[in-house]
Design a protein around this motif. Structure first.
Motif, PDB file in Angstrom:
ATOM      1  N   GLY A  17       0.795  -1.220   0.000  1.00 23.17           N
ATOM      2  CA  GLY A  17       0.000   0.000   0.000  1.00 23.17           C
ATOM      3  C   GLY A  17       0.826   1.268   0.000  1.00 23.17           C
ATOM      4  N   TYR A  18       2.127   1.160  -0.296  1.00 21.15           N
ATOM      5  CA  TYR A  18       3.027   2.318  -0.192  1.00 21.15           C
ATOM      6  C   TYR A  18       3.147   3.048  -1.528  1.00 21.15           C
ATOM      7  N   ASP A  19       2.987   4.366  -1.490  1.00 20.08           N
ATOM      8  CA  ASP A  19       3.167   5.187  -2.684  1.00 20.08           C
ATOM      9  C   ASP A  19       3.615   6.573  -2.237  1.00 20.08           C
ATOM     10  N   GLU A  20       4.794   6.969  -2.671  1.00 24.80           N
ATOM     11  CA  GLU A  20       5.357   8.262  -2.295  1.00 24.80           C
ATOM     12  C   GLU A  20       5.586   9.093  -3.553  1.00 24.80           C
ATOM     13  N   VAL A  21       5.138  10.347  -3.507  1.00 25.18           N
ATOM     14  CA  VAL A  21       5.275  11.249  -4.656  1.00 25.18           C
ATOM     15  C   VAL A  21       6.000  12.509  -4.208  1.00 25.18           C
ATOM     16  N   ILE A  22       6.987  12.926  -4.992  1.00 23.48           N
ATOM     17  CA  ILE A  22       7.637  14.212  -4.769  1.00 23.48           C
ATOM     18  C   ILE A  22       7.238  15.091  -5.954  1.00 23.48           C
ATOM     19  N   THR A  53      -0.567   1.952   3.850  1.00 23.10           N
ATOM     20  CA  THR A  53      -1.569   1.084   4.460  1.00 23.10           C
ATOM     21  C   THR A  53      -0.954   0.519   5.731  1.00 23.10           C
ATOM     22  N   LEU A  54      -1.635   0.754   6.850  1.00 23.60           N
ATOM     23  CA  LEU A  54      -1.133   0.304   8.144  1.00 23.60           C
ATOM     24  C   LEU A  54      -1.937  -0.885   8.656  1.00 23.60           C
ATOM     25  N   PRO A  55      -1.268  -1.901   9.208  1.00 23.60           N
ATOM     26  CA  PRO A  55      -1.971  -3.038   9.806  1.00 23.60           C
ATOM     27  C   PRO A  55      -2.241  -2.771  11.293  1.00 23.60           C
ATOM     28  N   PHE A  56      -3.480  -2.945  11.716  1.00 26.21           N
ATOM     29  CA  PHE A  56      -3.874  -2.709  13.105  1.00 26.21           C
ATOM     30  C   PHE A  56      -4.477  -3.959  13.730  1.00 26.21           C
ATOM     31  N   PRO A 114      -5.830   1.963   4.790  1.00 25.84           N
ATOM     32  CA  PRO A 114      -5.096   2.784   3.813  1.00 25.84           C
ATOM     33  C   PRO A 114      -5.377   4.264   4.100  1.00 25.84           C
ATOM     34  N   VAL A 115      -4.311   5.064   4.194  1.00 21.66           N
ATOM     35  CA  VAL A 115      -4.469   6.504   4.431  1.00 21.66           C
ATOM     36  C   VAL A 115      -3.546   7.290   3.509  1.00 21.66           C
ATOM     37  N   GLN A 116      -3.938   8.501   3.271  1.00 23.28           N
ATOM     38  CA  GLN A 116      -3.111   9.426   2.513  1.00 23.28           C
ATOM     39  C   GLN A 116      -2.666  10.528   3.451  1.00 23.28           C
ATOM     40  N   LEU A 117      -1.358  10.704   3.514  1.00 26.12           N
ATOM     41  CA  LEU A 117      -0.777  11.741   4.350  1.00 26.12           C
ATOM     42  C   LEU A 117      -0.184  12.822   3.462  1.00 26.12           C
TER      43      LEU A 117
END
Length: 121
Positions: A17-22, A53-56, A114-117
Motif C-alpha cells: 500500500g506504499y506510494d510516495e510522490v515528490i 496502508t497500516l496493519p492494526f 489505507p491513508v493518505q498523508l
C-alpha cells in the motif's frame, strides 16, 4: 503543539500500500528563441503526498480512533510520524476529505487502514 504518533500504533506500513510522490516544483516557459526559461512554481513547495496502508490489531484500532478523533480533532491537526523510507521524523497531516476504511483481513485478526498523508516540506 504538534502531537506525536502514539508509540503503541504501527509505524511500518505494508509494502503493497506504499506510494510516495515528490511533486515537481519546476515550470518551463517557451521563449521566442533559445532555451526555455525554467523557474520554480512555488517559493514554498506544496505538501508531499504519501499513501500508506497500516496493519492494526483490534486494540490498536481503538487507540487510533481516539488519537484521530480526539487528539487530532477529526484529523485536522498535524502530527509527527516516522517516515517509512528514511526513518526520520516528519510532520504530516491526514489528507483532507478522505474517508477512513478499516478493511478486515480474513484469518489474520488484523485490520488494514489505507491513508493518505501530506508531508510538510
Amino acid at each position: 503543539m504538534v502531537e506525536a504518533w502514539p508509540l503503541d500504533l504501527p509505524l511500518d506500513p505494508l509494502i503493497a500500500g506504499y506510494d510516495e510522490v515528490i511533486p515537481s516544483n519546476i515550470k518551463e516557459k517557451q521563449t521566442s528563441s533559445g532555451v526555455p526559461l525554467r523557474f520554480r512554481k512555488y517559493t514554498r513547495p506544496p505538501r508531499f503526498p504519501l499513501s500508506i496502508t497500516l496493519p492494526f490489531t483490534r486494540a490498536q484500532v481503538a487507540t487510533f480512533l481516539t488519537f484521530y478523533e480526539v487528539t487530532l480533532v477529526d484529523g485536522i491537526n498535524p502530527f509527527t510520524f516516522t517516515h517509512p523510507r528514511t526513518g526520520t521524523a516528519i510532520t504530516c497531516y491526514f489528507r483532507a476529505e478522505q474517508d477512513l476504511h478499516f478493511k478486515p483481513q480474513p484469518g489474520a485478526k488484523e485490520w488494514h487502514l489505507p491513508v493518505q498523508l501530506e508531508i510538510e516540506p
